[in-house]
Design a protein around this motif. Structure first.
Motif, mmCIF file in Angstrom:
data_model
loop_
_atom_site.group_PDB
_atom_site.id
_atom_site.type_symbol
_atom_site.label_atom_id
_atom_site.label_comp_id
_atom_site.label_asym_id
_atom_site.label_seq_id
_atom_site.Cartn_x
_atom_site.Cartn_y
_atom_site.Cartn_z
ATOM 1 N N LYS A 155 -17.024 -50.140 30.563
ATOM 2 C CA LYS A 155 -16.521 -48.666 30.359
ATOM 3 C C LYS A 155 -16.130 -48.872 28.678
ATOM 4 N N LEU A 156 -15.732 -49.875 27.961
ATOM 5 C CA LEU A 156 -15.267 -50.012 26.725
ATOM 6 C C LEU A 156 -16.228 -49.486 25.866
ATOM 7 N N ASP A 157 -17.953 -50.036 26.289
ATOM 8 C CA ASP A 157 -18.944 -49.564 25.601
ATOM 9 C C ASP A 157 -19.217 -48.230 25.759
ATOM 10 N N LEU A 158 -19.120 -47.502 26.971
ATOM 11 C CA LEU A 158 -19.002 -46.163 27.188
ATOM 12 C C LEU A 158 -18.184 -45.250 26.482
ATOM 13 N N LEU A 159 -17.044 -45.764 26.071
ATOM 14 C CA LEU A 159 -16.099 -44.959 25.204
ATOM 15 C C LEU A 159 -16.314 -45.008 23.856
ATOM 16 N N LEU A 160 -16.895 -46.416 23.541
ATOM 17 C CA LEU A 160 -17.234 -46.648 22.226
ATOM 18 C C LEU A 160 -18.373 -45.900 21.595
ATOM 19 N N ASP A 161 -19.440 -45.721 22.724
ATOM 20 C CA ASP A 161 -20.530 -44.935 22.457
ATOM 21 C C ASP A 161 -20.422 -43.651 22.379
ATOM 22 N N LEU A 162 -19.269 -42.946 22.578
ATOM 23 C CA LEU A 162 -18.633 -41.688 22.230
ATOM 24 C C LEU A 162 -18.135 -41.505 21.100
ATOM 25 N N GLY A 163 -17.938 -42.639 20.557
ATOM 26 C CA GLY A 163 -17.249 -42.573 19.076
ATOM 27 C C GLY A 163 -15.827 -42.956 18.994
ATOM 28 N N MET A 164 -15.311 -43.305 20.070
ATOM 29 C CA MET A 164 -13.970 -43.441 20.213
ATOM 30 C C MET A 164 -13.585 -44.751 19.409
ATOM 31 N N ILE A 221 -17.985 -38.134 32.285
ATOM 32 C CA ILE A 221 -18.503 -37.944 30.954
ATOM 33 C C ILE A 221 -19.805 -37.005 30.900
ATOM 34 N N ALA A 222 -20.716 -37.355 31.906
ATOM 35 C CA ALA A 222 -22.048 -36.671 32.031
ATOM 36 C C ALA A 222 -21.827 -35.217 32.265
ATOM 37 N N PHE A 223 -21.030 -35.107 33.378
ATOM 38 C CA PHE A 223 -20.639 -33.471 33.702
ATOM 39 C C PHE A 223 -20.124 -32.965 32.518
ATOM 40 N N CYS A 224 -19.179 -33.297 31.610
ATOM 41 C CA CYS A 224 -18.730 -32.758 30.411
ATOM 42 C C CYS A 224 -19.770 -32.297 29.459
ATOM 43 N N GLU A 225 -20.710 -33.646 29.314
ATOM 44 C CA GLU A 225 -21.637 -33.392 28.364
ATOM 45 C C GLU A 225 -22.589 -32.177 28.721
ATOM 46 N N HIS A 226 -22.959 -32.062 30.104
ATOM 47 C CA HIS A 226 -23.760 -31.378 30.693
ATOM 48 C C HIS A 226 -23.212 -29.627 30.440
ATOM 49 N N ARG A 227 -21.829 -29.677 30.623
ATOM 50 C CA ARG A 227 -21.260 -28.360 30.310
ATOM 51 C C ARG A 227 -20.877 -28.040 28.728
ATOM 52 N N GLY A 228 -21.439 -28.756 27.942
ATOM 53 C CA GLY A 228 -21.331 -28.197 26.433
ATOM 54 C C GLY A 228 -20.501 -28.966 25.531
ATOM 55 N N GLN A 265 -15.361 -33.125 20.969
ATOM 56 C CA GLN A 265 -14.641 -32.521 22.010
ATOM 57 C C GLN A 265 -14.397 -33.635 23.246
ATOM 58 N N LEU A 266 -15.246 -34.322 23.322
ATOM 59 C CA LEU A 266 -15.056 -35.236 24.449
ATOM 60 C C LEU A 266 -14.330 -36.183 24.036
ATOM 61 N N ARG A 267 -14.346 -36.976 23.069
ATOM 62 C CA ARG A 267 -13.583 -38.009 22.387
ATOM 63 C C ARG A 267 -12.170 -37.497 22.335
ATOM 64 N N SER A 268 -11.968 -36.211 21.938
ATOM 65 C CA SER A 268 -10.605 -35.681 21.796
ATOM 66 C C SER A 268 -9.896 -35.444 22.972
ATOM 67 N N ALA A 269 -10.878 -34.940 24.053
ATOM 68 C CA ALA A 269 -10.200 -34.527 25.420
ATOM 69 C C ALA A 269 -9.871 -36.109 26.216
ATOM 70 N N LEU A 270 -10.610 -37.133 26.048
ATOM 71 C CA LEU A 270 -10.402 -38.368 26.647
ATOM 72 C C LEU A 270 -9.131 -39.089 26.110
ATOM 73 N N THR A 271 -9.194 -38.901 24.561
ATOM 74 C CA THR A 271 -7.737 -39.469 23.953
ATOM 75 C C THR A 271 -6.421 -38.707 24.436
ATOM 76 N N ASN A 272 -6.634 -37.472 24.470
ATOM 77 C CA ASN A 272 -5.429 -36.507 24.914
ATOM 78 C C ASN A 272 -5.228 -36.264 26.237
ATOM 79 N N ASP A 274 -16.903 -20.919 29.140
ATOM 80 C CA ASP A 274 -17.060 -22.373 28.875
ATOM 81 C C ASP A 274 -16.491 -22.910 27.804
ATOM 82 N N GLU A 275 -16.510 -21.927 26.680
ATOM 83 C CA GLU A 275 -15.786 -22.695 25.589
ATOM 84 C C GLU A 275 -14.047 -22.708 25.591
ATOM 85 N N ASP A 276 -13.806 -21.646 26.170
ATOM 86 C CA ASP A 276 -12.144 -21.793 26.595
ATOM 87 C C ASP A 276 -12.042 -23.275 27.192
#
Length: 134
Positions: free
Chosen positions: A42-51, A79-86, A91-98, A125-127
């Motif tokens: 799990k930590l590796d997955l989050l670090l791979d996102l740049g967190m 994470i894969a779903f969010c990436e698939h949705r653009g 954005q994903l790093r920020s979303a996971l942090t907040n 989708d952007e919203d």
């Protein structure tokens, strides 16, 4: 094993002592988790996102589910779903942090939520990417 998990949470996940205590109170089973089979992937997955470790500790303290999910059933699929949705990595790093709870629902629920927001609520989708708290 408990000592090794506490050390991992402090040194690898970036939690301070009060943070580790908080996690243990909300998720007592964490002390029995396998570092190699559960926590490290799990930590590796989050670090791979740049967190950063600070962002990871912030996410964990907001929602311990980040640690409690089975990687194959939760965090990686969300994470894969969010990436698939653009979602971009930023954005994903920020979303996971907040809003780490975005990873809580099963993939099916994420798909249903996305469909509701785009089809019924007519959000773009952007919203949704800009406001992951939806």
């Amino acid at each position: 094993k408990m000592k090794a998990v506490v050390l991992f949470l402090r040194e690898e996940a970036g939690l301070d002592y009060p943070g580790v205590v908080s996690v243990m109170r909300r998720l007592p089973a964490v002390v029995a988790y396998s570092i190699e089979g559960n926590l490290q992937p799990k930590l590796d997955l989050l670090l791979d996102l740049g967190m950063s470790r600070e962002e990871i500790s912030t996410a964990v303290l907001k929602d311990v589910w980040v640690l409690s999910s089975k990687k194959s059933d939760g965090l990686d699929k969300a994470i894969a779903f969010c990436e698939h949705r653009g979602f971009t990595k930023e954005q994903l790093r920020s979303a996971l942090t907040n809003f780490p709870s975005i990873t809580r629902p099963a993939k099916v629920l994420l798909e249903e939520r996305w469909a509701f927001l785009t089809e019924e609520m007519k959000l773009l989708d952007e919203d949704i990417r800009d406001h992951p708290e939806f």
